[in-house]
Design a protein around this motif. Structure first.
Motif, PDB file in Angstrom:
ATOM      1  N   ARG A  12       9.815  74.681  45.063  1.00  0.00           N
ATOM      2  CA  ARG A  12       9.434  74.179  46.385  1.00  0.00           C
ATOM      3  C   ARG A  12       8.307  73.155  46.280  1.00  0.00           C
ATOM      4  O   ARG A  12       7.488  73.207  45.367  1.00  0.00           O
ATOM      5  N   TRP A  13       8.265  72.233  47.252  1.00  0.00           N
ATOM      6  CA  TRP A  13       7.184  71.257  47.372  1.00  0.00           C
ATOM      7  C   TRP A  13       6.129  71.811  48.329  1.00  0.00           C
ATOM      8  O   TRP A  13       6.449  72.234  49.441  1.00  0.00           O
ATOM      9  N   VAL A  14       4.867  71.814  47.905  1.00  0.00           N
ATOM     10  CA  VAL A  14       3.748  72.263  48.740  1.00  0.00           C
ATOM     11  C   VAL A  14       2.897  71.042  49.058  1.00  0.00           C
ATOM     12  O   VAL A  14       2.143  70.557  48.216  1.00  0.00           O
ATOM     13  N   LYS A  15       3.016  70.527  50.283  1.00  0.00           N
ATOM     14  CA  LYS A  15       2.316  69.284  50.607  1.00  0.00           C
ATOM     15  C   LYS A  15       0.805  69.473  50.610  1.00  0.00           C
ATOM     16  O   LYS A  15       0.057  68.535  50.313  1.00  0.00           O
ATOM     17  N   GLN A  16       0.333  70.683  50.965  1.00  0.00           N
ATOM     18  CA  GLN A  16      -1.108  70.942  50.959  1.00  0.00           C
ATOM     19  C   GLN A  16      -1.686  70.867  49.554  1.00  0.00           C
ATOM     20  O   GLN A  16      -2.874  70.625  49.367  1.00  0.00           O
ATOM     21  N   LEU A  17      -0.835  71.080  48.550  1.00  0.00           N
ATOM     22  CA  LEU A  17      -1.261  71.076  47.161  1.00  0.00           C
ATOM     23  C   LEU A  17      -0.899  69.769  46.460  1.00  0.00           C
ATOM     24  O   LEU A  17      -1.496  69.415  45.448  1.00  0.00           O
ATOM     25  N   GLY A  18       0.067  69.056  47.028  1.00  0.00           N
ATOM     26  CA  GLY A  18       0.533  67.829  46.390  1.00  0.00           C
ATOM     27  C   GLY A  18       1.281  68.088  45.106  1.00  0.00           C
ATOM     28  O   GLY A  18       1.298  67.240  44.207  1.00  0.00           O
ATOM     29  N   SER A  19       1.905  69.265  45.014  1.00  0.00           N
ATOM     30  CA  SER A  19       2.591  69.643  43.784  1.00  0.00           C
ATOM     31  C   SER A  19       3.871  70.407  44.103  1.00  0.00           C
ATOM     32  O   SER A  19       4.038  70.955  45.194  1.00  0.00           O
ATOM     33  N   VAL A  20       4.737  70.441  43.112  1.00  0.00           N
ATOM     34  CA  VAL A  20       5.919  71.287  43.143  1.00  0.00           C
ATOM     35  C   VAL A  20       5.523  72.648  42.578  1.00  0.00           C
ATOM     36  O   VAL A  20       4.750  72.722  41.607  1.00  0.00           O
ATOM     37  N   VAL A  21       6.006  73.716  43.192  1.00  0.00           N
ATOM     38  CA  VAL A  21       5.787  75.045  42.635  1.00  0.00           C
ATOM     39  C   VAL A  21       7.121  75.592  42.136  1.00  0.00           C
ATOM     40  O   VAL A  21       8.159  75.381  42.750  1.00  0.00           O
ATOM     41  N   VAL A  22       7.076  76.265  41.019  1.00  0.00           N
ATOM     42  CA  VAL A  22       8.245  76.904  40.428  1.00  0.00           C
ATOM     43  C   VAL A  22       7.909  78.376  40.298  1.00  0.00           C
ATOM     44  O   VAL A  22       7.103  78.769  39.466  1.00  0.00           O
ATOM     45  N   ALA A  23       8.517  79.187  41.169  1.00  0.00           N
ATOM     46  CA  ALA A  23       8.163  80.608  41.243  1.00  0.00           C
ATOM     47  C   ALA A  23       9.327  81.456  40.766  1.00  0.00           C
ATOM     48  O   ALA A  23      10.368  81.516  41.408  1.00  0.00           O
ATOM     49  N   GLY A  24       9.140  82.113  39.635  1.00  0.00           N
ATOM     50  CA  GLY A  24      10.198  82.971  39.124  1.00  0.00           C
ATOM     51  C   GLY A  24      11.402  82.162  38.714  1.00  0.00           C
ATOM     52  O   GLY A  24      11.270  81.161  38.029  1.00  0.00           O
ATOM     53  N   SER A  25      12.567  82.606  39.111  1.00  0.00           N
ATOM     54  CA  SER A  25      13.858  81.982  38.829  1.00  0.00           C
ATOM     55  C   SER A  25      14.311  82.280  37.420  1.00  0.00           C
ATOM     56  O   SER A  25      13.707  83.087  36.713  1.00  0.00           O
ATOM     57  N   SER A  26      15.367  81.644  36.991  1.00  0.00           N
ATOM     58  CA  SER A  26      15.954  81.897  35.687  1.00  0.00           C
ATOM     59  C   SER A  26      15.621  80.767  34.719  1.00  0.00           C
ATOM     60  O   SER A  26      15.606  79.606  35.097  1.00  0.00           O
ATOM     61  N   THR A  27      15.354  81.101  33.484  1.00  0.00           N
ATOM     62  CA  THR A  27      15.125  80.121  32.437  1.00  0.00           C
ATOM     63  C   THR A  27      16.060  80.430  31.273  1.00  0.00           C
ATOM     64  O   THR A  27      16.501  81.555  31.115  1.00  0.00           O
ATOM     65  N   PHE A  28      16.330  79.447  30.460  1.00  0.00           N
ATOM     66  CA  PHE A  28      17.187  79.663  29.293  1.00  0.00           C
ATOM     67  C   PHE A  28      16.472  80.600  28.331  1.00  0.00           C
ATOM     68  O   PHE A  28      15.324  80.369  27.951  1.00  0.00           O
ATOM     69  N   SER A  29      17.136  81.661  27.905  1.00  0.00           N
ATOM     70  CA  SER A  29      16.481  82.718  27.131  1.00  0.00           C
ATOM     71  C   SER A  29      16.774  82.662  25.639  1.00  0.00           C
ATOM     72  O   SER A  29      16.064  83.274  24.844  1.00  0.00           O
ATOM     73  N   GLY A  30      17.842  81.967  25.262  1.00  0.00           N
ATOM     74  CA  GLY A  30      18.220  81.968  23.859  1.00  0.00           C
ATOM     75  C   GLY A  30      18.908  83.268  23.458  1.00  0.00           C
ATOM     76  O   GLY A  30      19.025  84.203  24.249  1.00  0.00           O
ATOM     77  N   SER A  31      19.350  83.351  22.234  1.00  0.00           N
ATOM     78  CA  SER A  31      20.043  84.533  21.746  1.00  0.00           C
ATOM     79  C   SER A  31      19.134  85.755  21.787  1.00  0.00           C
ATOM     80  O   SER A  31      18.026  85.741  21.239  1.00  0.00           O
ATOM     81  N   GLY A  32      19.595  86.803  22.473  1.00  0.00           N
ATOM     82  CA  GLY A  32      18.797  88.016  22.566  1.00  0.00           C
ATOM     83  C   GLY A  32      17.519  87.853  23.354  1.00  0.00           C
ATOM     84  O   GLY A  32      16.586  88.641  23.211  1.00  0.00           O
ATOM     85  N   ASP A  33      17.442  86.826  24.209  1.00  0.00           N
ATOM     86  CA  ASP A  33      16.264  86.557  25.037  1.00  0.00           C
ATOM     87  C   ASP A  33      15.025  86.229  24.214  1.00  0.00           C
ATOM     88  O   ASP A  33      13.898  86.385  24.678  1.00  0.00           O
ATOM     89  N   TYR A  34      15.197  85.721  22.989  1.00  0.00           N
ATOM     90  CA  TYR A  34      14.024  85.532  22.123  1.00  0.00           C
ATOM     91  C   TYR A  34      13.053  84.485  22.667  1.00  0.00           C
ATOM     92  O   TYR A  34      11.846  84.548  22.403  1.00  0.00           O
ATOM     93  N   LEU A  35      13.555  83.519  23.441  1.00  0.00           N
ATOM     94  CA  LEU A  35      12.652  82.500  23.988  1.00  0.00           C
ATOM     95  C   LEU A  35      11.743  83.062  25.079  1.00  0.00           C
ATOM     96  O   LEU A  35      10.730  82.450  25.411  1.00  0.00           O
ATOM     97  N   TRP A  36      12.121  84.190  25.647  1.00  0.00           N
ATOM     98  CA  TRP A  36      11.274  84.796  26.665  1.00  0.00           C
ATOM     99  C   TRP A  36      10.180  85.668  26.058  1.00  0.00           C
ATOM    100  O   TRP A  36       9.161  85.911  26.676  1.00  0.00           O
TER     101      TRP A  36
END
Length: 205
Positions: A6-30
């Motif tokens: 989401r875009w937060v105009k009061q902050l002038g930044s994009v926020v990335v809260a949670g969601s899914s990220t690429f984990s790699g084999s066996g989730d090793y990147l997490w």
């Protein structure tokens, strides 16, 4: 993944809260030290488009208690982020996050019966109420519209007078928006279904 950026105009930044990220084999990147991600998807970041830089604010494994967001919406009043998720026991949870610091507050939960996914969320034009369009049942083909009151920390199921809530198949790209002019809710997905318009004042769809 889709509605936790989401875009937060009061902050002038994009926020990335949670969601899914690429984990790699066996989730090793997490999980492994030196991986591409500090830990699992329960993390919170901001991105400044001027400096083109990311800032890590923490996660559920560090300083954000019980943080896990699948759907987020930004308050038009103070820029705070309301993050919603549902679990396998049909409970709906909300966390309120201060995007400048990552400080999080876990708000009241709700036993919503047979809700299995929160499809989309938006603030009303006053900045007080958040509308949540939730998938109902295991087939994910029926929806319930829930309103969250940020002032009283309470939930209400909205009526469908004179019409029915949309019978869309669940879609990650399903979205709901509130008109700043009329206050009506507009809901649409990308699976060729009709546009759904809902008047929260009268309950007529």
């Amino acid at each position: 993944t889709h509605q936790s950026v989401r875009w937060v105009k009061q902050l002038g930044s994009v926020v990335v809260a949670g969601s899914s990220t690429f984990s790699g084999s066996g989730d090793y990147l997490w999980h492994e030290n030196g991986g591409a991600w500090l830990n699992d998807p329960k993390d919170f970041w901001t991105y400044n488009p001027i400096s083109k830089s990311f800032s890590y604010k923490g996660s559920a494994l560090t300083n954000l208690a019980n943080f896990y967001a699948t759907r987020s919406v930004v308050s038009p009043i103070d820029g705070k982020l309301y993050c919603f998720r549902s679990d396998s026991n049909s409970h709906l949870y909300c966390s309120k996050v201060e995007p400048r610091t990552g400080a999080t507050e876990v708000l009241a939960g709700l036993d919503v019966g047979d809700i299995t996914q929160t499809a989309s969320s938006c603030f009303d034009k006053t900045g007080r109420f958040i509308y949540l369009l939730c998938a109902k049942g295991s087939a994910l083909d029926t929806f319930r519209l829930i309103r969250y009151d940020t002032q009283t920390d309470s939930y209400a199921t909205m009526p469908a007078n004179g019409g029915a809530l949309p019978n869309f198949a669940y879609d990650e790209c399903f979205t709901i928006e509130c008109s700043k002019k009329t206050g009506k809710l507009y809901c649409i997905s990308n699976n060729s279904k009709s546009l759904f318009i809902y008047d929260a004042t009268t309950g007529i769809s």
